[in-house]
Design an enzyme around this catalytic site. Structure first.
Site, mmCIF file in Angstrom:
data_model
loop_
_atom_site.group_PDB
_atom_site.id
_atom_site.type_symbol
_atom_site.label_atom_id
_atom_site.label_comp_id
_atom_site.label_asym_id
_atom_site.label_seq_id
_atom_site.Cartn_x
_atom_site.Cartn_y
_atom_site.Cartn_z
ATOM 1 N N ASP A 247 0.843 -1.196 0.000
ATOM 2 C CA ASP A 247 0.000 0.000 0.000
ATOM 3 C C ASP A 247 0.877 1.244 0.000
ATOM 4 O O ASP A 247 1.754 1.390 0.864
ATOM 5 C CB ASP A 247 -0.913 -0.004 1.225
ATOM 6 C CG ASP A 247 -1.863 1.176 1.240
ATOM 7 O OD1 ASP A 247 -2.727 1.244 0.356
ATOM 8 O OD2 ASP A 247 -1.743 2.029 2.139
ATOM 9 N N ASP B 49 0.496 5.247 0.185
ATOM 10 C CA ASP B 49 -0.365 6.402 0.444
ATOM 11 C C ASP B 49 0.404 7.671 0.117
ATOM 12 O O ASP B 49 1.436 7.952 0.739
ATOM 13 C CB ASP B 49 -0.809 6.441 1.909
ATOM 14 C CG ASP B 49 -2.143 5.745 2.124
ATOM 15 O OD1 ASP B 49 -2.829 5.471 1.122
ATOM 16 O OD2 ASP B 49 -2.482 5.460 3.281
ATOM 17 N N ASP C 111 3.147 1.166 3.459
ATOM 18 C CA ASP C 111 2.611 0.860 4.789
ATOM 19 C C ASP C 111 2.936 -0.601 5.068
ATOM 20 O O ASP C 111 2.261 -1.507 4.569
ATOM 21 C CB ASP C 111 1.103 1.108 4.807
ATOM 22 C CG ASP C 111 0.483 0.866 6.179
ATOM 23 O OD1 ASP C 111 1.132 0.221 7.029
ATOM 24 O OD2 ASP C 111 -0.661 1.294 6.395
#
Length: 330
Positions: A101, A103, A235
């Site tokens: 992930d 972000d 992450d």
């Protein structure tokens, strides 16, 4: 003025946009969907409905459109013998895909503002004492920040392909970043959390030494370090978790109204209105006066002054807390 309430799922108009989308949406479902747990956050609720199981896309569509319209929609990275079981141990884990992930808001410093939706004043606390309502927060997502997230995804793909021999897929998350997924079978699927942590730390560059010489075109970390790439910002907890929920490709992100979309060519990706499925125009009523970047466009809003704007922008602004979509105009 204390009667004011707002919930992303309260607007019947927004619900109708989402329902019409899911009536015909071709969701990106895994070919083993009967082994996956499904979950969703419905309109009008802050909690998730979990432990759902479906055997066909038609069964899933009927549930979404007629029983629980989703603001957010997920399936599990894990395969289970009994995906609908409420007890996690009873589900009987059979392996998981490998997830990463990215972000963009972890990469960039973004402008944010907290304000009262009634008086429109900027307020630092979570409640406006004058109007006795909870304040709202808006975080501006810029195209430049998304580009930086895309570069992180590009670097991650290179590492997974060149160093691990994997075939990752990249997805725009529908809001502020990118998901990178490897469909795993056999030994890859059975990696435990500790082994996935090692992979996460490797791609983040944790413990990777600097290598003298070699040049920018050298293979592996030698070339990357010489190109100024010291690791990918991910992450790590997402990668470590063997029972993580994944946003379903081609579903809608409930904080933007944008499509969770596979990015097959990273060079062609653009953060713009094409990521929204909604056409026509809306009448949007702003809560505050602000100039902000929205899907690579500069938008000026005046508090309390209705504006006719593309549905893609109006729905995005609504879900970002900046005001309300009041009407749909074809």
């Amino acid at each position: 003025m204390g009667t004011f309430t707002l919930h992303q799922g309260q607007s019947n108009l927004i619900k109708s946009f989402f329902r019409n989308y899911y009536l015909n949406a071709e969701l990106g479902l895994p070919n083993d969907m009967e082994l996956r747990e499904f979950a969703l956050q419905p309109f009008g609720s802050d909690t998730y409905i979990r432990h759902l199981s479906f055997s066909s896309s038609e069964e899933l569509r009927d549930y979404l459109v007629n029983r629980n319209l989703p603001l957010h929609l997920f399936y599990s990275s894990a395969r289970y013998q009994l995906p609908g079981a409420r007890d996690m141990e009873e589900k009987a884990w059979m392996g998981s895909d490998l997830l990463f992930d990215i972000d963009a808001d972890h990469i960039c410093k973004l402008r944010s503002i907290r304000f009262c939706p009634v008086c429109g004043n900027a307020i630092t606390s979570e409640k406006c004492e004058r109007d006795n309502v909870e304040t709202l927060e808006y975080v501006e997502m810029t195209s430049e920040c998304i580009k930086r997230g895309l570069e992180e995804a590009r670097n991650l793909v290179e590492i997974l392909e060149d160093d691990f021999g994997l075939k990752p897929k990249v997805y725009f998350s529908g809001n502020r970043g990118f998901h990178v997924q490897v469909d795993c079978y056999g030994d890859c699927a059975l990696l435990d959390s500790d082994e996935r942590k090692e992979i996460a730390e490797y791609v983040m560059g944790v413990g990777v030494p600097s290598y003298p010489g070699g040049g920018e075109n050298a293979p592996g970390w030698v070339g990357r370090k010489n190109r100024g790439i010291n690791g990918v910002t991910i992450d790590g907890q997402v990668t470590i978790d063997v029972k993580r929920l994944i946003r379903i490709p081609n579903s809608l992100h409930g904080k933007s109204g944008l499509i969770v979309k596979e990015v097959t060519n990273l060079d062609d990706f653009e953060f713009n209105e094409a990521l929204s499925p909604f056409t026509g125009y809306t009448i949007f009523l702003p809560y505050i006066s602000i100039e902000t970047e929205v899907l690579s466009r500069n938008i000026k809003l005046n508090r309390g002054v209705p504006i006719k704007i593309e549905s893609s922008i109006g729905i995005y602004l609504h879900l970002k807390n900046l005001g309300e979509v009041k009407a749909y105009v074809r």
